[in-house]
Each structure stands twice: as structure tokens, then as C-alpha cells.
Design a protein around this motif. Sequence first.
Motif, PDB file in Angstrom:
ATOM      1  N   UNK C 157       0.832  -1.208   0.000  1.00 37.08           N
ATOM      2  CA  UNK C 157       0.000   0.000   0.000  1.00 37.08           C
ATOM      3  C   UNK C 157       0.860   1.249   0.000  1.00 37.08           C
ATOM      4  N   UNK C 158       1.952   1.180   0.705  1.00 40.90           N
ATOM      5  CA  UNK C 158       2.817   2.354   0.831  1.00 40.90           C
ATOM      6  C   UNK C 158       3.616   2.598  -0.447  1.00 40.90           C
ATOM      7  N   UNK C 159       4.135   1.542  -1.021  1.00 40.78           N
ATOM      8  CA  UNK C 159       4.991   1.688  -2.199  1.00 40.78           C
ATOM      9  C   UNK C 159       4.200   1.951  -3.468  1.00 40.78           C
ATOM     10  N   UNK C 160       2.993   1.411  -3.507  1.00 42.75           N
ATOM     11  CA  UNK C 160       2.249   1.408  -4.768  1.00 42.75           C
ATOM     12  C   UNK C 160       0.913   2.119  -4.591  1.00 42.75           C
ATOM     13  N   UNK C 161       0.888   3.416  -4.892  1.00 41.50           N
ATOM     14  CA  UNK C 161      -0.339   4.192  -4.679  1.00 41.50           C
ATOM     15  C   UNK C 161      -1.527   3.689  -5.493  1.00 41.50           C
ATOM     16  N   UNK C 162      -1.275   2.947  -6.553  1.00 41.80           N
ATOM     17  CA  UNK C 162      -2.398   2.477  -7.364  1.00 41.80           C
ATOM     18  C   UNK C 162      -3.088   1.255  -6.765  1.00 41.80           C
ATOM     19  N   UNK C 163      -2.578   0.762  -5.663  1.00 43.92           N
ATOM     20  CA  UNK C 163      -3.281  -0.321  -4.959  1.00 43.92           C
ATOM     21  C   UNK C 163      -4.480   0.299  -4.250  1.00 43.92           C
ATOM     22  N   UNK C 179      -5.810  -6.264  12.173  1.00 43.09           N
ATOM     23  CA  UNK C 179      -4.436  -5.749  12.140  1.00 43.09           C
ATOM     24  C   UNK C 179      -4.311  -4.598  11.147  1.00 43.09           C
ATOM     25  N   UNK C 180      -4.926  -4.744   9.981  1.00 43.63           N
ATOM     26  CA  UNK C 180      -4.826  -3.686   8.967  1.00 43.63           C
ATOM     27  C   UNK C 180      -5.539  -2.417   9.437  1.00 43.63           C
ATOM     28  N   UNK C 181      -6.678  -2.587  10.060  1.00 41.49           N
ATOM     29  CA  UNK C 181      -7.400  -1.407  10.551  1.00 41.49           C
ATOM     30  C   UNK C 181      -6.641  -0.752  11.702  1.00 41.49           C
ATOM     31  N   UNK C 182      -5.939  -1.553  12.492  1.00 40.55           N
ATOM     32  CA  UNK C 182      -5.116  -0.980  13.555  1.00 40.55           C
ATOM     33  C   UNK C 182      -3.961  -0.170  12.958  1.00 40.55           C
ATOM     34  N   UNK C 183      -3.366  -0.676  11.883  1.00 41.20           N
ATOM     35  CA  UNK C 183      -2.313   0.082  11.192  1.00 41.20           C
ATOM     36  C   UNK C 183      -2.877   1.430  10.739  1.00 41.20           C
ATOM     37  N   UNK C 184      -4.090   1.375  10.248  1.00 40.50           N
ATOM     38  CA  UNK C 184      -4.696   2.604   9.731  1.00 40.50           C
ATOM     39  C   UNK C 184      -4.909   3.594  10.887  1.00 40.50           C
ATOM     40  N   UNK C 191      -5.596   4.218   4.101  1.00 39.82           N
ATOM     41  CA  UNK C 191      -6.806   3.412   3.978  1.00 39.82           C
ATOM     42  C   UNK C 191      -6.818   2.638   2.674  1.00 39.82           C
ATOM     43  N   UNK C 192      -7.114   1.364   2.764  1.00 43.26           N
ATOM     44  CA  UNK C 192      -7.383   0.535   1.594  1.00 43.26           C
ATOM     45  C   UNK C 192      -8.812   0.043   1.729  1.00 43.26           C
ATOM     46  N   UNK C 193      -9.541  -0.008   0.645  1.00 46.07           N
ATOM     47  CA  UNK C 193     -10.823  -0.705   0.690  1.00 46.07           C
ATOM     48  C   UNK C 193     -10.549  -2.181   0.947  1.00 46.07           C
ATOM     49  N   UNK C 194     -11.299  -2.759   1.882  1.00 46.73           N
ATOM     50  CA  UNK C 194     -11.180  -4.196   2.132  1.00 46.73           C
ATOM     51  C   UNK C 194     -12.532  -4.832   1.852  1.00 46.73           C
ATOM     52  N   UNK C 195     -12.589  -5.599   0.779  1.00 44.95           N
ATOM     53  CA  UNK C 195     -13.809  -6.335   0.461  1.00 44.95           C
ATOM     54  C   UNK C 195     -13.483  -7.820   0.564  1.00 44.95           C
ATOM     55  N   UNK C 196     -14.423  -8.584   1.094  1.00 43.00           N
ATOM     56  CA  UNK C 196     -14.105  -9.945   1.489  1.00 43.00           C
ATOM     57  C   UNK C 196     -14.607 -10.982   0.498  1.00 43.00           C
ATOM     58  N   UNK C 212     -15.074  -3.420   4.440  1.00 38.82           N
ATOM     59  CA  UNK C 212     -15.964  -2.468   3.776  1.00 38.82           C
ATOM     60  C   UNK C 212     -17.060  -3.151   2.967  1.00 38.82           C
ATOM     61  N   UNK C 213     -17.017  -4.466   2.888  1.00 32.11           N
ATOM     62  CA  UNK C 213     -18.046  -5.141   2.118  1.00 32.11           C
ATOM     63  C   UNK C 213     -17.587  -6.486   1.618  1.00 32.11           C
TER      64      UNK C 213
END
Lengths: 309, 309, 309, 309
Positions: C157-163, C179-184, C191-196, C212-213
Motif C-alpha cells: 500500500x505504501x509503495x504502490x499508490x495504485x493499490x 491488524x490492517x485497521x489498527x495500522x490505519x 486506507x485501503x478498501x477491504x472487500x471480502x 468495507x463489504x
Amino acid sequence: MLLTSDARGVFPIAPTPFLDDGSIDTASIDRLTDFYLGCGATGITVLGQLGEAPKLEHAEAVAVAAQMIRRAPKLPVVVGVSAPGFAAMRALTRAVMDEGAAGVMIAPPNTLRTDDQIVGYYRQAVEAIGADVPFVLQDYPLTFSVQITPAVIRRIASELPSCAMLKHEDWPGLEKISALRAFERDGSMRHLAILCGNGGLFLDYEMERGADGANTGYCFPDMLCDVVRLSTEGRREEAHDLFDAHLPLLRYEQQPGVGLAVRKHVMMRRGLLTSAAQRKPAAALTPTARAEVEHLLKRLARHDRRAAL
Amino acid sequence: MLLTSDARGVFPIAPTPFLDDGSIDTASIDRLTDFYLGCGATGITVLGQLGEAPKLEHAEAVAVAAQMIRRAPKLPVVVGVSAPGFAAMRALTRAVMDEGAAGVMIAPPNTLRTDDQIVGYYRQAVEAIGADVPFVLQDYPLTFSVQITPAVIRRIASELPSCAMLKHEDWPGLEKISALRAFERDGSMRHLAILCGNGGLFLDYEMERGADGANTGYCFPDMLCDVVRLSTEGRREEAHDLFDAHLPLLRYEQQPGVGLAVRKHVMMRRGLLTSAAQRKPAAALTPTARAEVEHLLKRLARHDRRAAL
Amino acid sequence: MLLTSDARGVFPIAPTPFLDDGSIDTASIDRLTDFYLGCGATGITVLGQLGEAPKLEHAEAVAVAAQMIRRAPKLPVVVGVSAPGFAAMRALTRAVMDEGAAGVMIAPPNTLRTDDQIVGYYRQAVEAIGADVPFVLQDYPLTFSVQITPAVIRRIASELPSCAMLKHEDWPGLEKISALRAFERDGSMRHLAILCGNGGLFLDYEMERGADGANTGYCFPDMLCDVVRLSTEGRREEAHDLFDAHLPLLRYEQQPGVGLAVRKHVMMRRGLLTSAAQRKPAAALTPTARAEVEHLLKRLARHDRRAAL
Amino acid sequence: MLLTSDARGVFPIAPTPFLDDGSIDTASIDRLTDFYLGCGATGITVLGQLGEAPKLEHAEAVAVAAQMIRRAPKLPVVVGVSAPGFAAMRALTRAVMDEGAAGVMIAPPNTLRTDDQIVGYYRQAVEAIGADVPFVLQDYPLTFSVQITPAVIRRIASELPSCAMLKHEDWPGLEKISALRAFERDGSMRHLAILCGNGGLFLDYEMERGADGANTGYCFPDMLCDVVRLSTEGRREEAHDLFDAHLPLLRYEQQPGVGLAVRKHVMMRRGLLTSAAQRKPAAALTPTARAEVEHLLKRLARHDRRAAL
């Protein structure tokens, strides 16, 4: 005597000698140990990947290690203790350290994937065996399917002071040695002994990349000692000449599965083992394969008289 | 001209030549093809595992194959068409067969496990590409993690008449050749051409076990042709002498990942390729590795003048 | 319209509809798209793992994506472009972005092991497709055997803004979302959209962990939309009640291999697909399995009238 | 009492109870055994995959098994003896059979690939433990990466009369049960007991396909016994109703890694275990996960009073 990160030279991977009936061949253990001493080995590793350790009962494993330790009191003896659980790893470690082993060797289970899983595994292993027991990190992706980057090795070396040696057998692995030595030069990593396995297939250039020696079980450990010595002394072309003469046989021995049968057969032909027997399960040499080995020995003997059997 | 199970000799695995800017180097394709013809190759395989096929667009892949086919109208040209789906496999197969290819090579996807899955996969592949297209079964467990027993190869040969050749690169694989040839002798299996890959690491003894030749991309295809010829003529020790002289470099080239860089570097040094460039992703040679290759060439030149570059 | 990291809601994984003769069923593509729109989907993913992408020729794949894009001009359409090589990935990406796709989805090849290899792969993929193309990182260890830690996702996420989005289908994966939401929250990760995905098997609690969905292809996408909506509105027990009613069928559909046949069968029964046909290779439903699905539907209909077919 | 192929019903996979200090909790072993007896279990399996066997020293493992055997003298107790080598497998087998075990369970090592390798492995295992020791073939591809086809199971059943039971946990596995029962009907295969694992995720339909029962460790073994009984009695919808009520928790428990923590937590809440402690390495429940489990229990209690804790 405990293993330290100053280790260098050749630690042959000792096969476990059996008689034809499958019992442990204690006479050959002594003979083999004496031979290692005689040809200049600086240590011995027993119960490694090709030491048939999973075929030994716990008591047998301890006995094999103990006999070698007693027979070579001046050499550090490293014992393979890789196990699917930490209980068995701890039990074997304690037993062999009590017998005077210099340290233990631990391979990663083939389920490890991420960098953190690998570091975590070694952290737990050290917790299990005790931080006072020197250990060798076995890095053999071809067999274990676990890929350990130089940065992960550096993390392990940094976190776990009892990590004394890297059994380097990545393939290709030349750049890994260079990367680790560069870490050492730039001050980001302490010195680890790096001894090379992978059947010795790249030992010639591994030495030139900064390895400290060999940690493999090729059937001519005396050649390994000579190549490491020549390379260390800067006699580069002599080292390569000797290595190249052995390469056809060394390559033949390094075949997965059947390799141990080749190794034991040649060691029997050299008088080091009474029998080439393995405990089951074992890949046997077919008559054709045996003839190929004899052919390789005959060709090798033109360059190295030790192969004239 | 279609590939048949009577194929023999050497089918070099051709690298795909690029210029430094990443464009396809058509001049080198011609030069390389001419060289293969000149040194006695009996066929050519393009777009194999080390032909960088996944880095080519469909039209580029077809163009590379077509150029080789046109340049060597008397040689059967086999084209690698392995793909994650049968649609892409079929599309590429049709295109190159239209251009005059002699057949295609298909590797198993690394998710196959059981015997039935493997046979089923090739059955479906043949259905996809057409039963009239001769195919080469690529058996390379080290890379693909798929283990194909001799009995499974026999099933494939029996069920699928368009299977013309086995690209044998199991490791260890000597006994597999013997097993397949025994099936042929006992009448339970028809003849398949067996040409050996795996970098050529065991070509010396593979020929003696009954292989029909080599199908690999070592940077001295002329050596492969000579060894196959000497072995076929029964000049056993000469074949081994030549092979052994090349073994240090051949082993060095056979390193996964960096091997292709070694191969292209030497081919550039030999004047066969304009550039050693690979398209991304690619493992590059470090200066140390390049010096090692030069050292290997220099040592080889003492035995084989073709290495004096 | 390009995909952004603010995406949320449900992006159904669309199956590719075929007629019984294997041709693409364009009428069903429209019907399916309209249905997604009608039930509140906020995006669509085509040519995913269960979209039979490897069975489509390049032109077919582009046509399927283009039709959905045109039919749902207000919905972002994400296209799966995973491929064994970057050439094919780039070619498909360019074609579908030209057609108006919102972004692409990229799964890691199953040979990746170390953290650095994973990050490096996505770096190269972005270089291949262009940094202006939003991409979805597909994290599905059960299928791809690649394990991506939260820290590695953060690096990407940090290196690649297009993610823009994570298709989260680790199993177990609840703690990974946390864990990811804690990082945020601690500011170390954007923030990354997280869809499951993972068939939706843990969607109930994944929503509560901060997802997120949903981004999966369950045969009742309307249920997915309802559960996501109820959960977002804080109507927790209602969300669980609906989810639990579907769980027996959802679990049945999530079987590897045969799952897609279940999905297409139910979608046909619901009138969304003209046929349940898959292109080869495909696992078919046995009569017993079909009867089990009908049994599951009948039981489900007691709780959700949409299952009364 | 030895295990036979007529086994049926529920053999719970027993967890190994530990106290918070990591010592073995013998009181809980008795309590657990009594509970299994009370709820109608027809056998018990100890030291299975989720029995933390690798964390036990040899003597501890034997003691745990022996205590259960003594406490439930009328139930067959099967002991997991999977090991990386046949020496350890034989040693544990002999010890527990001497204590009165009914048989042993053997999982395939994750390096097996071909059909012949799998059959060969079990042949060697039987040679190691003795042909008089009944064994359970554990077929769990998701965990072991070994795929065993129905035809291979038939070969094993035919060659090795001491194979008494299949612990069926392939996924998807419904068709495998049907295939094996069809073999039995057509006379090509003798009867094997088929008890289902895989966390019980498909137990409802597995029973209808011809399974003889369950062999898994879900935290409500009483539910497993009831479902198996209802299904056997032909009370189909009642069986499904009860199963479906448990499915949300059962699915939650079946997460790899963290699943055992869920199981032990619930068993502690039910008063069966004194502590939920695991020996290291262990995945712990986060507070959020623990709250999710409580939520699942509360919802379950609406349908099954046994979950009202």
C-alpha cells in the motif's frame, strides 16, 4: 566444547552406518570418525538430513552421537535435531548436549512461508532447547521448500545469539553468501560461520565468495578438506582442478533419493563402512547405477589416486 | 513436417533474443538458427521454460516461432505452448502450426497431484489443441512440482497417440529412462522419443540409459551435439571426456533463476546473440558472477577451443 | 470512473455465462448485470478466479468485460488480469481499461514465497500495467499458497499508490482485518478498501472487524448486499439471522472445484443464467449433488423467500 | 479390543488438556472421557492433528493415551502416531498398543505425490508397526497436501488388511464417499469404516452419502452424536435442523490455526476442561475473537440449550 561462530573448515555430514541386518554398525562409526580426523575435518555433523535420523529410535540416535563425540573428543560434534514438534527436539537436544555435543542443527519445517513465520519458528526452537545451546541454521530450500532471505538470516542472527552457524545450501546460493558477507562488512550483521552443503556442488566458488568451509557428506571428505585448504591458501587453480576432477561423481552423488546409496556404496568401497545398507525406506542402487559409479570412480582415479579402489 | 516419435539427436532450447531496449532481436534469431543448423542440431524448441515466453505478447510469440521455422525449413521446430488455460494454449498452438511448426511442448500445471489428474490434464490438452498436433510431454518435477511416474507416461503414450516425445528432466531420472525402455522392450509401451533436459546435467549417462538425445539450452549446443554423436557411435570415453570438461560451466549455468543470464551472457560472448538482455522480470549477473563465468570459460578453453573467446 | 480506496459495499464476482454449446451467453451477461444493479451492488468484478477466465480467448475476455461495463455505466467494473507473464497481463489490462474498466485484480503466482518476492511481484506488475491503473490485491492463500502478512500489505500500500483495494480471503482472516485497521488507526498505513471473498464464509464477522463489504460470487448476491447493509446500519442480529440462514448453502457452494457448478446451477434456477454450462475443464454436479442443492434451497426458502424457486 | 472396519458412530478427536502452567491436566482427561461416554461416543481418538501431539514427550503421549484407555475400557481408543520417521511411529505404536489401544491413525507425510508413493508409504508403515495393528488412514488434503483418490484408497484397503477405517476429510469429499460406497457395492472393494473429519463441516450430507459417522473434535461432541443418530434413524430434517443451528459456530471453530483455541475455550466454558491452555506454539484468542465466540454461543443457545453457558 561448544560450537562458535568462528567455526571453519570441513564438518562432514556423517552417514549412520548399519550392518546388513539393519543394526547399528559401531565399528564403522569409529572407523569413520578416525578417518574424518585423519583427513583434517574440523568438526562432524551427525543425524543430518542424510544421516537417516528418522529411522533411529531416540536411544539409538543418542548412542550414535555419543560414540562419535567420545571418539573425537577434540572435534565439535553437531547433532541434527529437526523434528515436527518442539518436545522431541528438546528431548534429543538435552540428551546429546549431556553427552558432550557442541551444538545442534535445526531445519525449518516445510510449512513455513512468511519471513515472520521463519523468524518465529527459530525463536520458539531456541526457547524449547535453551538459549545456551549453539545451533546451526539449515537453509536448504530445494529440500524444505522454505526460502530464507539474507535479511531474514540477519534478523535471526541478531535476535538469537545462540545461532552460531549457517549451513548454506540454497541453490543458487552464491549471491546469498556475498550478501551476508556484505552485511557483515557494513556492520549490520555479526559474523556467522557459513559452511556449505547442497552436496558441495558449488563449493569451489562458494569458498571464493566468503564461505568458511563445507558441511556436506560427499563420499570423499578428504577432497572437501583439500579444496577448502587450497582455496583458503589462495591456490585457486589447484583448488578448481581437484574440485573439477570430482565434479562428475559429486554431481552423480547429489541426486535426491538415490544419492545416499551412492555415498554409502563408495564409502564401503573405500573401506570406511562395512556395509552400504540403509534402513527402510531406502532407494537402492540398481546394477546399472552401481556400474556407473564404478565407471565414475575409474575415471576419477586418473586424477585422484584416492579413487583407485 | 510434423514431429514423430522417431526424433533423435539434439533439439536446442532456443533463448528468445532481445536487444538492450527490450525489442526482439530478429538478426540474432537468424544467427542462432543458422548456428544450430551448422552444429548438427536435428530440431529446435522455442518458447520453452527458458525462452521467456510469458514475457512475449501473443503476436510476438508467433513471430519468433515463425521466423525460426522459415529460417530452418528442414528442421522440426517445437513450440512451447504451456498456459494456465486451454484457450490460450489452443490459440498459440493453432497460430504456430499454421506457420509450420512441427509440434508443441506442454508442461503440467503445478497444481496437479494424482496420477489421474495428470493423465486427465493431457487428455484435455489434446482435446483443446487437436489430436493431429504432435506434442512433447515435459516432465520436470524440480520446476513444476508434478511427479509423473513411468507408468503414467505409459498411460499417456497409450491413450494419446499424438504424444511424440518425452522431454525428460526428472532428477534423478536415470532409472526412469531405464524403466521406460524396459516397458518398450516388454511390449507394454510404444516407442517415444526421449530427449533430455534438466540443463544436460546427466546427459552423459542418460544417453547410455537409452535416451535419444538432448533437449536443453546449454550455451554450447555444439558440445551437446558432439556428446550425443560420440555416445551414439559408441565412443564412450571420448563422450565423457568432452562432457566432463564442460560440466563445471554446465553446472554453473543450471542454477535456477540466474542460469538464463549465464546462458545469454556466454552466447553473447560467442557472437550468437547481440545482447544478453532479458525482458523483466530477470535475474542479472553481478560483476562477481560475470567474472566467475569468464573464469569457467578460460578453464574450459584448455579442453575445448570453442570456449576460447 | 476509476476504482478508489473508498470503495465499499458489494462487488459480486460475476460468473461468465455460457450457452450449452460453450459459446458466450450475452443475453445472460445483460440479465446478470441488471440483477446486480437491482439488488444494490456497488461494483462488479469479472474474470476472477471463478469467472473461467483461462478458458476465454483474449478477444472473448475483452468482450465479456466490455459488455458489462457498457451495461452498468455507473458501476465500477474490476477485471481479473492475473496471468503467468506480464505481457499477457499488460495486454488484457490495456484492452479493458480502454473499454472503461475501473481497475484490475491481480493474484500472486503460487511460486512466491518470501515477503520481498511478493512486494517485488506487485512492483513489477504495476510497472507492466502502468501506475495509473488502480488494482485490487487478491490475497487468497488457500488457493494460491502465497501468504501475505499485514505488514507486507502495508508495504505494498505504501509503495504502490495504485493499490486501491484488498480482496481479502485469507482463512482464517479475521485478525488480519483487525491488524490492517489498527495500522490505519495508528497512522502507519493509508486506507485501503477491504472487500471480502473466500466465498463469504466469514462475512458476518468480517464486517464487524472493519471490512468495507463483500467481493465474492455467492449465488445470492442479494443476500450479500442485505447483510452488508444491515451490518453497516448496526442491525447486528438481523444481519446474523439472514447470514446464518444462508450459511448451509453458502458453505456447500464454497467447495473447491465443484463450487462453481453449484453457483451456476442456482443462478440458472433463479433465472439469472440461461444455462449452468461451463467450458472444459469443469467439475459437473452429479444427480445426488443436484438433489442436495435443491434440498438446501428448500430449507433456505423457509427463511428467505428468494430461495423459493 | 481392536478397531474393526465395522466401526460406526462418533469417535471424538480428544484435545490434550493442559493446566495453565503447561502440565498435563489429568483430571480433565477423566472428565472429558466420561463426557464422551455419556453423550454416546462409540470410540475416541487421541493425539490427532489437533491433539497437540508434537508438543508431548514420548512418555507423556503414552500416559495420555493410557489414561483414556483405562477410563473408557469399553470404548475403542485410536491413537495418532504420525511421525516423520518409522522408528518413532513404531515406538509409539508399540507403547500404546501395549496399553490397550484399539488401533492407530496415520497421516501421510506432505511430500508424497504419486499414487504409488502413497500406497508405498502405507505399505512401509504397516511393515514398521506390524500387520496386526489396525490403522486408520487419515485423508486430509487441505492440511497435508496429499491427494488420495478413491482408487488409491481401494488399493490400500486391498493390499493392507489392517486398514480398518478411513478418516475422511477431503474437501470437497462428498463424491469420494459415494465413489467408495459404489466400489463396495460393485464388489471391487471391501467395507471400510468411513468416519468424517474436516471439523464436521459437511457431516450432514456426508452421513447421507454413506459415511458411518464422525471423527472430529468439534466442541459439542454431543451434537455430533445426535446428528449421526438422527441421520441414521432417517430423521433427516431434524438432523439438518440441529446441524444447521451449530453451523455458524462449527464453521468458526474450523479456522486453521486458531480453531483449537476456540475449541478449548468452549470446552472450558462447558466445564469439560479446567483450562483452555495450549502448549507453545499456539494461536491465542484475542479479546475480540473471544467475544465473537460468546456471541455465537448466545445465538446457538436459542436453538440448543446445551449452549446456554
